[in-house]
Design a protein around this motif. Structure first.
Motif, PDB file in Angstrom:
ATOM      1  N   PRO A   1      16.097  15.812 -21.510  1.00 17.01           N
ATOM      2  CA  PRO A   1      15.477  17.034 -21.521  1.00 17.01           C
ATOM      3  C   PRO A   1      15.523  17.850 -20.171  1.00 17.01           C
ATOM      4  N   ALA A   2      15.168  19.145 -20.379  1.00 15.03           N
ATOM      5  CA  ALA A   2      15.417  20.058 -19.321  1.00 15.03           C
ATOM      6  C   ALA A   2      14.450  19.339 -18.002  1.00 15.03           C
ATOM      7  N   LEU A   3      14.412  19.377 -16.889  1.00 16.78           N
ATOM      8  CA  LEU A   3      13.821  18.850 -15.947  1.00 16.78           C
ATOM      9  C   LEU A   3      12.942  19.850 -14.952  1.00 16.78           C
ATOM     10  N   THR A   4      11.635  19.670 -14.803  1.00 21.50           N
ATOM     11  CA  THR A   4      11.276  20.306 -13.851  1.00 21.50           C
ATOM     12  C   THR A   4      11.504  20.108 -12.283  1.00 21.50           C
ATOM     13  N   ASP A   5      11.070  20.823 -11.234  1.00 20.97           N
ATOM     14  CA  ASP A   5      11.704  20.425  -9.892  1.00 20.97           C
ATOM     15  C   ASP A   5      10.993  19.219  -9.407  1.00 20.97           C
ATOM     16  N   ALA A   6       9.926  18.917 -10.084  1.00 20.16           N
ATOM     17  CA  ALA A   6       9.204  17.481  -9.562  1.00 20.16           C
ATOM     18  C   ALA A   6       9.837  16.106 -10.565  1.00 20.16           C
ATOM     19  N   GLU A   7      10.709  16.361 -11.447  1.00 15.57           N
ATOM     20  CA  GLU A   7      11.094  15.248 -12.153  1.00 15.57           C
ATOM     21  C   GLU A   7      12.719  14.965 -11.958  1.00 15.57           C
TER      22      GLU A   7
ATOM     23  N   ALA B   1      19.806   4.330  -5.505  1.00 19.01           N
ATOM     24  CA  ALA B   1      20.637   5.678  -4.839  1.00 19.01           C
ATOM     25  C   ALA B   1      19.462   7.140  -5.216  1.00 19.01           C
ATOM     26  N   ASP B   2      19.284   7.812  -4.291  1.00 24.41           N
ATOM     27  CA  ASP B   2      18.606   8.975  -4.760  1.00 24.41           C
ATOM     28  C   ASP B   2      19.808  10.109  -4.737  1.00 24.41           C
ATOM     29  N   ARG B   3      20.029  10.676  -5.866  1.00 26.96           N
ATOM     30  CA  ARG B   3      21.126  11.705  -5.851  1.00 26.96           C
ATOM     31  C   ARG B   3      20.518  13.039  -6.389  1.00 26.96           C
ATOM     32  N   GLY B   4      19.224  13.454  -5.806  1.00 21.13           N
ATOM     33  CA  GLY B   4      18.721  14.680  -6.397  1.00 21.13           C
ATOM     34  C   GLY B   4      17.830  14.358  -7.715  1.00 21.13           C
ATOM     35  N   ALA B   5      18.752  14.824  -8.741  1.00 23.09           N
ATOM     36  CA  ALA B   5      18.054  15.170 -10.223  1.00 23.09           C
ATOM     37  C   ALA B   5      18.435  13.797 -10.749  1.00 23.09           C
ATOM     38  N   HIS B   6      19.352  12.871 -10.264  1.00 24.27           N
ATOM     39  CA  HIS B   6      19.636  11.652 -10.834  1.00 24.27           C
ATOM     40  C   HIS B   6      19.225  10.593  -9.711  1.00 24.27           C
ATOM     41  N   VAL B   7      18.663   9.537 -10.212  1.00 25.51           N
ATOM     42  CA  VAL B   7      18.043   8.551  -9.263  1.00 25.51           C
ATOM     43  C   VAL B   7      18.563   7.133 -10.061  1.00 25.51           C
TER      44      VAL B   7
ATOM     45  N   TYR C   1      17.490   5.373 -19.481  1.00 25.46           N
ATOM     46  CA  TYR C   1      16.938   5.907 -18.447  1.00 25.46           C
ATOM     47  C   TYR C   1      15.776   6.567 -18.793  1.00 25.46           C
ATOM     48  N   VAL C   2      14.707   6.774 -17.949  1.00 28.10           N
ATOM     49  CA  VAL C   2      13.469   7.119 -18.156  1.00 28.10           C
ATOM     50  C   VAL C   2      13.133   8.588 -17.139  1.00 28.10           C
ATOM     51  N   ILE C   3      12.384   9.426 -17.504  1.00 30.27           N
ATOM     52  CA  ILE C   3      12.024  10.839 -16.504  1.00 30.27           C
ATOM     53  C   ILE C   3      11.120  10.173 -15.560  1.00 30.27           C
ATOM     54  N   GLY C   4      11.372  10.511 -14.259  1.00 33.17           N
ATOM     55  CA  GLY C   4      10.492   9.973 -13.234  1.00 33.17           C
ATOM     56  C   GLY C   4       9.744  11.434 -12.777  1.00 33.17           C
ATOM     57  N   GLN C   5       8.667  11.188 -12.004  1.00 29.96           N
ATOM     58  CA  GLN C   5       7.824  12.122 -11.385  1.00 29.96           C
ATOM     59  C   GLN C   5       7.937  11.981  -9.884  1.00 29.96           C
ATOM     60  N   ARG C   6       8.496  12.827  -9.060  1.00 26.61           N
ATOM     61  CA  ARG C   6       8.386  12.735  -7.803  1.00 26.61           C
ATOM     62  C   ARG C   6       7.088  12.799  -6.966  1.00 26.61           C
ATOM     63  N   VAL C   7       6.864  12.020  -6.049  1.00 29.71           N
ATOM     64  CA  VAL C   7       5.540  12.101  -5.433  1.00 29.71           C
ATOM     65  C   VAL C   7       5.715  12.476  -4.044  1.00 29.71           C
ATOM     66  N   SER C   8       5.085  13.732  -3.634  1.00 29.56           N
ATOM     67  CA  SER C   8       5.437  14.299  -2.378  1.00 29.56           C
ATOM     68  C   SER C   8       6.897  14.442  -1.940  1.00 29.56           C
ATOM     69  N   GLY C   9       7.682  14.405  -3.123  1.00 33.22           N
ATOM     70  CA  GLY C   9       9.154  14.614  -2.783  1.00 33.22           C
ATOM     71  C   GLY C   9       9.835  13.754  -2.971  1.00 33.22           C
ATOM     72  N   LYS C  10       9.309  12.160  -3.008  1.00 31.99           N
ATOM     73  CA  LYS C  10       9.898  10.908  -3.233  1.00 31.99           C
ATOM     74  C   LYS C  10       9.978  10.346  -4.466  1.00 31.99           C
TER      75      LYS C  10
ATOM     76  N   GLU D   1       0.785  -1.096  -0.069  1.00 37.30           N
ATOM     77  CA  GLU D   1       0.105   0.068   0.123  1.00 37.30           C
ATOM     78  C   GLU D   1       0.845   1.452   0.086  1.00 37.30           C
ATOM     79  N   THR D   2       1.961   1.261   0.778  1.00 42.08           N
ATOM     80  CA  THR D   2       2.905   2.317   0.649  1.00 42.08           C
ATOM     81  C   THR D   2       3.989   2.403  -0.362  1.00 42.08           C
ATOM     82  N   LEU D   3       4.064   1.254  -1.239  1.00 43.42           N
ATOM     83  CA  LEU D   3       4.929   1.421  -2.201  1.00 43.42           C
ATOM     84  C   LEU D   3       4.712   2.181  -3.468  1.00 43.42           C
ATOM     85  N   LEU D   4       5.767   3.247  -3.890  1.00 38.19           N
ATOM     86  CA  LEU D   4       5.603   4.199  -5.030  1.00 38.19           C
ATOM     87  C   LEU D   4       6.021   3.313  -6.157  1.00 38.19           C
TER      88      LEU D   4
END
Length: 109
Positions: free
Chosen positions: A31-37, A85-91, A52-61, A11-14
């Motif tokens: 491409p250029a990323l938004t703050d949530a990507e 590993a979560d390194r900000g703009a690169h995960v 690679y694929v462009i991901g969308q953060r959900v509540s910052g995660k 239930e809590t897995l994104l």
């Protein structure tokens, strides 16, 4: 920064569900990323560069897992990557399961 989820439940897995047309080869500039990507680098069990694929953060995660379904429509194959590993703009994500690749072994590092 690596994360572990000792009490993770379904239930809590994104989950990030992607298609093959969203995958891009590692040598192509994202491409250029938004703050949530973020750029999600997907490891491979076969020779060659990761995709690679462009991901969308959900509540910052970032997504905890990314799932790619492909192949036959009646019974598609599935590839699953887990957040390593979560390194900000690169995960980074490590492949943990591939139903179509019986000739390769997946190992966790």
């Amino acid at each position: 920064m690596s994360r572990t989820y000792p009490h993770m439940t379904e239930e809590t897995l994104l989950l990030g569900n992607i298609s093959t047309d969203q995958l891009t080869q590692q040598h192509i500039t994202p491409p250029a990323l938004t703050d949530a990507e973020y750029v999600a680098t997907l490891s491979t069990t076969s020779p060659g560069a990761p995709s690679y694929v462009i991901g969308q953060r959900v509540s910052g995660k970032p997504y905890d897992q990314i799932i790619l379904s492909y192949g036959p429509t009646q019974k598609p194959w599935q590839r699953v990557w887990r957040l390593s590993a979560d390194r900000g703009a690169h995960v980074d994500y490590q492949i943990v399961h591939d139903t179509s690749s019986t000739g390769f072994a997946s190992v966790e590092r």
